[in-house]
Enzyme design. Structure first.
Site, PDB file in Angstrom:
ATOM      1  N   HIS A  96       0.814  -1.307   0.064  1.00 29.42           N
ATOM      2  CA  HIS A  96      -0.075   0.007  -0.035  1.00 29.42           C
ATOM      3  C   HIS A  96       0.809   1.257   0.178  1.00 29.42           C
ATOM      4  CE1 HIS A  96      -3.639   2.154   0.647  1.00 29.42           C
ATOM      5  NE2 HIS A  96      -2.927   3.179   1.193  1.00 29.42           N
ATOM      6  N   CYS A  97       0.678   2.120  -1.203  1.00 31.50           N
ATOM      7  CA  CYS A  97       1.665   3.150  -1.211  1.00 31.50           C
ATOM      8  C   CYS A  97       1.007   4.380  -0.707  1.00 31.50           C
ATOM      9  CB  CYS A  97       2.215   3.461  -2.804  1.00 31.50           C
ATOM     10  SG  CYS A  97       3.314   4.823  -2.983  1.00 31.50           S
ATOM     11  N   PRO A  98       1.393   5.142   0.380  1.00 33.54           N
ATOM     12  CA  PRO A  98       0.785   6.426   0.866  1.00 33.54           C
ATOM     13  C   PRO A  98       1.066   7.442  -0.428  1.00 33.54           C
ATOM     14  CG  PRO A  98       2.967   6.194   1.739  1.00 33.54           C
ATOM     15  CD  PRO A  98       2.480   4.578   1.193  1.00 33.54           C
TER      16      PRO A  98
END
Length: 844
Positions: free
Chosen positions: A488-490
């Site tokens: 999950h990439c912020p």
């Protein structure tokens, strides 16, 4: 004194205070630990009595054991199928025989998860719903109390009735919840007799539903599963208590949050007039209560918080979050242009802090659960940075760097590709696994997995209540299972999976190339247009104080552009590492998650024992309270044993065996023993904490968490059934599985196209055993390390006084306990002391 089977009084639920810090002790649960290999944890209880009138056979190596007579019941306990067959064939025993405690062989086989023995007994006519033992329970109830999912499946397939109640009023659903076993609960909820509201919300003798028991135990996963199946949050027990009241008694923040999010009545009053908040104050769990409500945007009294921008995920808040970083970065660059760098630096730091404060404290709600991770804050920083880089190029570099048309064209293409793919990676679906269309379809999936012996956390997601594809992972922020999950990439505010991984890679690659071109054009711009820096003759009046003359030239000529260029150069520190890692993983047909798991747990598919940990639920339950527990240590020891059984590193890290208080004690002890190094250790901890936070922000923490870095070493030798060489791996990545004829969103088994010869099969962790029945991971468990997750505040010894219906703590305060009257009901008529059941055997 109530005799067994007598309806229980609800006086045991009258309000008194209990500390939510110390986990109370549940004598009934501790007495109901599993019967493993015929060894009873209550062999010595009450002078050798097992609580049901006779001693259970033990596998301890004692003199003369070989001379002990073999019975069909002791053979069923051990899973000695050949011995059972000899006894039955010779006519010395039948499958219907009962021992001195009125217990059948099927009861003993069910409680010890002897699946092959259970099948043989049923095939030869054993009564599936035979009742026996002190509590007059069925084999299904014995298996349910220990969470033996595949025994449950076998018994239900042979017609076992889950609605039968024992003398305490518990049916199979209640007992499955008592076990805190997740997959057995999922399976039991698919039974038609429990699928209706009457079955799902069925009550025991005191009016407690399964949801109330799960809330009282602090079992957040079970609470979530029951709510997903439609459990009634408004139902009351005999004392007028709702599930929210019992969640407050435990003080588990996760359970309170789930119930409040399911619209539980926060103003409901029990018979004495107390609301859940009143009880939280009385029981000193008000802190968890407040935080749980704040997690979902509620005030302490249940009202929705009134905020200018709404919740963190509202459209207004997201738009405001996108604007603020762009404006703030412009102010920071302008500050460097207006002031000398040594004066501008502290002002810029203050402006950066102001930007962060406005976003995280004014626009977003800092009390909401995972508010920062679920927001688009970091996406806004990236988008704002790209916007300022593009503005400076259009406004200055494109027209002031003649003779570098090819570089400008290359940068323009990089800017377009980067911006477009950032938008695409952030907006399109990462490739969610499909959800079940109906409850009937869900029942078919769960039943099929249970029949195949594959109902575990690696094949079924209890959050999505759907089949989990291979190489997928459930994202707690996206709240869906993502196919071929990478991370999950912020920075894109989205998961990276099979659906947008290609766009993410193009975004990172174009970003690196574009920044390099921008820096080159910036240097050319200063070289062509900026006059040479001429320092003052008297160095005492020098205003630059920078180590390189070029920097002095740049700050004197155009400090705004220099600030943008340095900010862009800073992003290369992590984007280059990320790009190289992503490219290497693609050539190896691996994801970031798989590399991380390979280093931490020894194989790609996930955590060793993941299915077992998911079923027993000890991690989620204890993390909700954040307190150390003996049962947690015992469970962790068992999980470590499972790691060793799979041939993994014996020093594999398990992060759940140290509670907050225990960690603090260890830290203080270490500091005391090494006082001269206490400051150094403090600095190390601060540095480690800050570096861990930074790595998590840039998305590199998966490579450094625990032993994750070792995954990079092991990957070259890891067995990977999807690895078909460099070219095929790259084609599969770009085609999203079409090159291998795969649909990763529905990939539940290895297809024939993927060569099984490359795959090292890791067996599923199930609680079944072979016909020999000697045990696997269950074998070496001692009675002292009973895996008890269900506790209460009651003491082991009851007060015989009829007036002392509630247990009392050291401070003289009465305690809330759902077990109080059940203990008294376990006393036989005329008994002066309670003979509590100490295993599932007495739960018969």
């Amino acid at each position: 004194m109530a005799a067994p089977g007598t309806p229980l009084s609800s006086s045991a639920t009258q309000a008194i205070s209990v500390s939510t810090v110390d986990a109370p002790s549940d004598p009934l649960l501790s007495s109901q630990s599993a019967q493993l290999d015929g060894h009873s944890s209550w062999d010595t209880h009450m002078g050798g009595s097992n609580g049901i009138g006779s001693r259970a056979p033990s596998r301890a190596n004692t003199p003369g054991q070989d001379q002990m007579p073999l019975t069909i019941h002791s053979a069923a306990q051990r899973g000695d199928l050949p011995a059972i067959m000899r006894l039955v064939d010779s006519g010395r025993a039948t499958v219907h025989d009962r021992d001195d405690d009125n217990i059948t062989p099927l009861h003993w086989a069910a409680i010890n998860a002897q699946l092959a023995t259970c099948r043989y007994l049923l095939d030869h006519g054993a009564q599936v719903d035979a009742l026996g033992g002190d509590l007059i329970a069925s084999p299904l109830q014995w298996a349910a109390r220990n969470g033996h999912v595949y025994v449950l499946e076998l018994l239900c397939s042979r017609g076992a009735d889950p609605t039968i109640t024992d003398s305490q009023g518990f049916n199979a659903l209640h007992l499955t919840v008592h076990s805190s076993a997740v997959m057995p609960l999922v399976f039991m909820l698919q039974q038609p007799s429990l699928d209706s509201p009457e079955g799902l919300d069925s009550t025991d003798s005191q009016g407690h539903t399964a949801l109330m028991w799960a809330a009282y135990q602090g079992d957040a996963i079970s609470v979530d599963i029951l709510l997903k199946h439609g459990a009634d949050v408004h139902k009351r027990d005999g004392a007028g208590l709702t599930a929210m009241h019992w969640a407050v008694v435990k003080g588990n923040r996760l359970c309170i949050r789930l119930l409040a999010d399911a619209k539980a009545d926060l103003l409901a009053k029990e018979d004495s007039g107390k609301t859940p908040r009143d009880m939280a104050i009385e029981l000193k769990s008000i802190g968890a209560y407040r935080k749980a409500l704040a997690d979902i945007g509620l005030e302490e009294d249940g009202r929705r918080k009134q905020r200018t921008f709404g919740a963190s995920t509202d459209r207004t808040a997201r738009l405001a979050t996108m604007v603020v970083p762009f404006v703030a970065l412009g102010f920071i660059f302008a500050t460097f242009a207006a002031l000398p760098w040594y004066t501008a630096a502290p002002f810029a730091a203050a402006e950066l802090f102001g930007m962060h404060h406005i976003v995280t404290r004014v626009i977003l709600d800092p009390h909401e659960h995972d508010f920062l991770q679920r927001s688009n804050y970091f996406l806004a920083i990236v988008a704002g940075s790209i916007a300022w880089v593009g503005w400076e190029w259009v406004h200055k570099l494109a027209s002031a760097t003649p003779g570098y048309a090819s570089n400008n064209l290359f940068f323009a293409l990089s800017l377009i590709v980067c911006s477009w793919n950032l938008f695409r990676a952030a907006s399109i679906s990462p490739g969610y696994a499909p959800l079940v269309p109906s409850a009937l379809h869900r029942r078919e999936i769960v039943t099929q997995l249970a029949q195949q012996g594959r109902l575990n956390g690696q094949t079924y997601c209890v959050s999505c209540m759907a089949r989990k594809p291979m190489r997928s992972k459930h994202c707690k922020l996206c709240k869906r299972c993502v196919a071929r999950h990478d991370h999950h990439c912020p920075w894109v505010a989205n998961c990276i999976g099979v659906g947008n991984h290609r766009q993410f890679l193009l975004f990172v690659g174009a970003l690196v190339v574009g920044v390099l071109q921008f820096l080159y054009l910036t240097v050319v711009y200063y070289s062509i247009n900026a006059p040479p820096y001429d320092p003052l003759p008297d160095s005492s009046y020098e205003t630059c104080h920078l180590p390189f003359a070029f920097l002095c030239t740049a700050t004197t000529f155009d400090a705004f552009l220099l600030g943008v260029a340095l900010w862009a150069a800073l992003q290369l520190t992590w984007t280059v590492i990320l790009l190289v890692a992503q490219a290497w993983q693609i050539t190896r047909q691996m994801t970031t998650l798989e590399v991380s798991n390979l280093g931490r747990f020894g194989f790609m598919g996930g955590k060793g024992g993941q299915s077992y940990a998911g079923q027993t639920n000890f991690i989620a339950q204890h993390s909700g309270r954040g307190q150390p527990s003996g049962s947690l240590s015992a469970a962790t020891d068992r999980l470590q044993g499972i790691h060793k059984q799979f041939g993994e590193n014996e020093n594999a890290e398990i992060d759940v065996n140290l509670g907050a208080d225990e960690s603090a004690d260890a830290t203080s002890t270490h500091a005391h023993a090494h006082g001269s190094h206490s400051k150094l250790n403090l600095l190390r901890r601060v540095f480690a904490s800050s570096s861990s936070w930074l790595l998590s922000i840039v998305g590199l923490d998966l490579y450094t968490r625990g032993k994750a870095g070792e995954g990079l070493k092991r990957a070259s030798a890891a067995a990977n059934p999807f690895d078909h060489g460099l070219l095929s791996n790259c084609k599969d990545f770009w085609s999203r599985g079409e090159d291998l004829n795969l649909d990763y969103t529905t990939l539940y088994d290895l297809p024939a196209e993927v060569s099984p010869g490359h795959c090292q099969v890791v067996p599923f962790l199930v609680d079944t055993v072979t016909a020999g029945g000697r045990g696997g991971a269950w074998r070496n468990r001692s009675p002292a390390s009973g895996y008890s997750l269900l506790r209460s505040g009651a003491d082991d010894d009851d007060d015989d006084s009829d007036n002392a219906t509630m247990p009392v703590d050291a401070a003289g305060r009465r305690k809330w306990s759902m077990w109080s009257n059940l203990k008294k009901s376990a006393k036989p008529p005329g008994s002066a002391t309670a003979i509590l059941p100490t295993s599932n055997a007495t739960h018969a």
